[in-house]
Design an enzyme around this catalytic site. Structure first.
Site, PDB file in Angstrom:
ATOM      1  N   LYS A  59       0.673  -1.307   0.071  1.00 28.15           N
ATOM      2  CA  LYS A  59       0.166  -0.198   0.091  1.00 28.15           C
ATOM      3  C   LYS A  59       1.092   1.179   0.277  1.00 28.15           C
ATOM      4  O   LYS A  59       0.326   2.278  -0.256  1.00 28.15           O
ATOM      5  CB  LYS A  59      -1.174   0.328   1.417  1.00 28.15           C
ATOM      6  CG  LYS A  59      -1.627  -1.401   1.114  1.00 28.15           C
ATOM      7  CD  LYS A  59      -3.351  -0.436   0.024  1.00 28.15           C
ATOM      8  CE  LYS A  59      -4.322  -1.112   0.312  1.00 28.15           C
ATOM      9  NZ  LYS A  59      -5.141  -0.504  -0.503  1.00 28.15           N
ATOM     10  N   SER A 314       0.100 -10.015   0.025  1.00 32.79           N
ATOM     11  CA  SER A 314       0.122  -8.352   0.154  1.00 32.79           C
ATOM     12  C   SER A 314       0.277  -7.804   1.407  1.00 32.79           C
ATOM     13  O   SER A 314       0.887  -6.570   1.790  1.00 32.79           O
ATOM     14  CB  SER A 314      -1.383  -8.476  -0.392  1.00 32.79           C
ATOM     15  OG  SER A 314      -1.772  -8.958   0.604  1.00 32.79           O
TER      16      SER A 314
END
Length: 336
Positions: A59, A314
């Site tokens: 992110k 992720s």
């Protein structure tokens, strides 16, 4: 206030420019060959270790690209964001590095580990506001606050600047993988990573099959595909907090809908067993969303045999103290 550098789907040139813009802050995460998984499935399986970023998720890519693009004369207005955890950390670090004040709205049930990480990365540049029980409730409150204070909003996924930043994950993968990539598995929540990856595969590797993986009880992409447009789920299980949104983005879905080859949903007990396996066999501490891509391998094991596969890990924002809870959820899984 909205600030958008990009008002269209990012081109390959623009994504490469984003990669240059973030390179001093975002590390090129390793692509590791997973020998045990490869042997188990009879395939060449690699793990893209985005859990090894400084904020322990991909992110930071979209957040830093978006925030660093804000003109200097507008930065004094401050920024507002909403997040279940990982976007918040990316925003916090970007604001600390760039000297911008941030107000970050997070659900009340956000894991303590993620709250502490946001405070650590943001220091005095971040004020956290805990609102609601889900990301969507925190998001609604953040939009109201932003409008009332004339700040600049930093969306978590449904934004072309954010998508361009997340696309750099797939750009790196194609540079790192030693052979032609047959399958790319990744988690989907709001769709920023999936949309960015879809663009890169269209531009550079059109034969790669893109596999979207969702939590069984937060399948916002599945319902969007069923109705032909994003739809709000009645309720979701926030256990997979990094991929649990009631409604995926309009911009992200517009890119994803004609490029996803398959959507797989993963049940909680199987996901928890995958988290335990990654820790036991690879020493990896990953959050539930970070394990989704690996958990999906068994769902289409026959199909991937003999193929080259990359799973994007992720995120790794997970408190090890929760492992007893994970073991409890995983105890009913039938070992293969």
């Amino acid at each position: 206030m909205e600030f958008n550098k990009l008002n269209h789907r990012p081109s390959l040139k623009e994504i490469k420019q984003a990669a240059k813009q973030i390179q001093e802050v975002v590390r090129e995460s390793p692509l590791e060959y997973a020998s045990r998984l490869s042997e188990r499935y009879g395939a060449n399986i690699y793990l893209k270790r985005e859990d090894l970023q400084d904020v322990r998720s991909y992110k930071i890519r979209g957040a830093f690209h978006k925030i660093s693009s804000i003109p200097v004369e507008l930065r004094a207005q401050g920024i507002v964001a909403a997040s279940a955890g990982n976007h918040a950390q990316g925003v916090a670090l970007a604001c600390a590095l760039l000297g911008i004040q941030a107000y970050i709205f997070m659900p009340k049930n956000t894991p303590l580990q993620k709250l502490e990480a946001v405070r650590l990365h943001g220091q005095e540049r971040v004020k956290i506001k805990l609102v609601g029980e889900t990301f969507d409730e925190a998001y609604a409150a953040s939009r109201t606050f932003c409008a009332n204070n004339q700040a600049i909003y930093i969306p978590p996924f449904d934004d072309f600047d954010i998508i361009a930043g997340q696309a750099t994950v797939c750009l790196e993968i194609l540079d790192q993988v030693p052979e032609s990539l047959d399958y790319l598995f990744l988690a989907v929540g709001g769709g920023g990573l999936a949309a960015g990856s879809a663009l890169i595969l269209d531009y550079l590797s059109p034969n790669t099959r893109l596999i979207a993986v969702e939590p069984e009880k937060a399948a916002s992409l599945t319902i969007a595909m069923t109705h032909g447009a994003p739809m709000a789920l009645q309720e979701i299980d926030s256990f997979v907090d990094g991929a649990a949104v009631k409604r995926m983005g309009d911009k992200t879905f517009g890119i994803i809908q004609n490029r996803i080859d398959r959507i797989l949903t993963i049940e909680k007990s199987h996901l928890c067993q995958t988290m335990l396996d990654l820790y036991q066999f690879y020493g990896m501490i990953v959050e539930p969303a970070g394990a989704l891509s690996v958990a999906a391998l068994s769902t289409i094991a026959t199909e991937i045999k003999g193929k080259t596969v990359v799973c994007v890990v992720s995120g790794g924002n997970f408190d090890p103290k929760r492992f007893p809870e994970i073991r409890e959820f995983a105890k009913n899984v039938q070992k293969e």
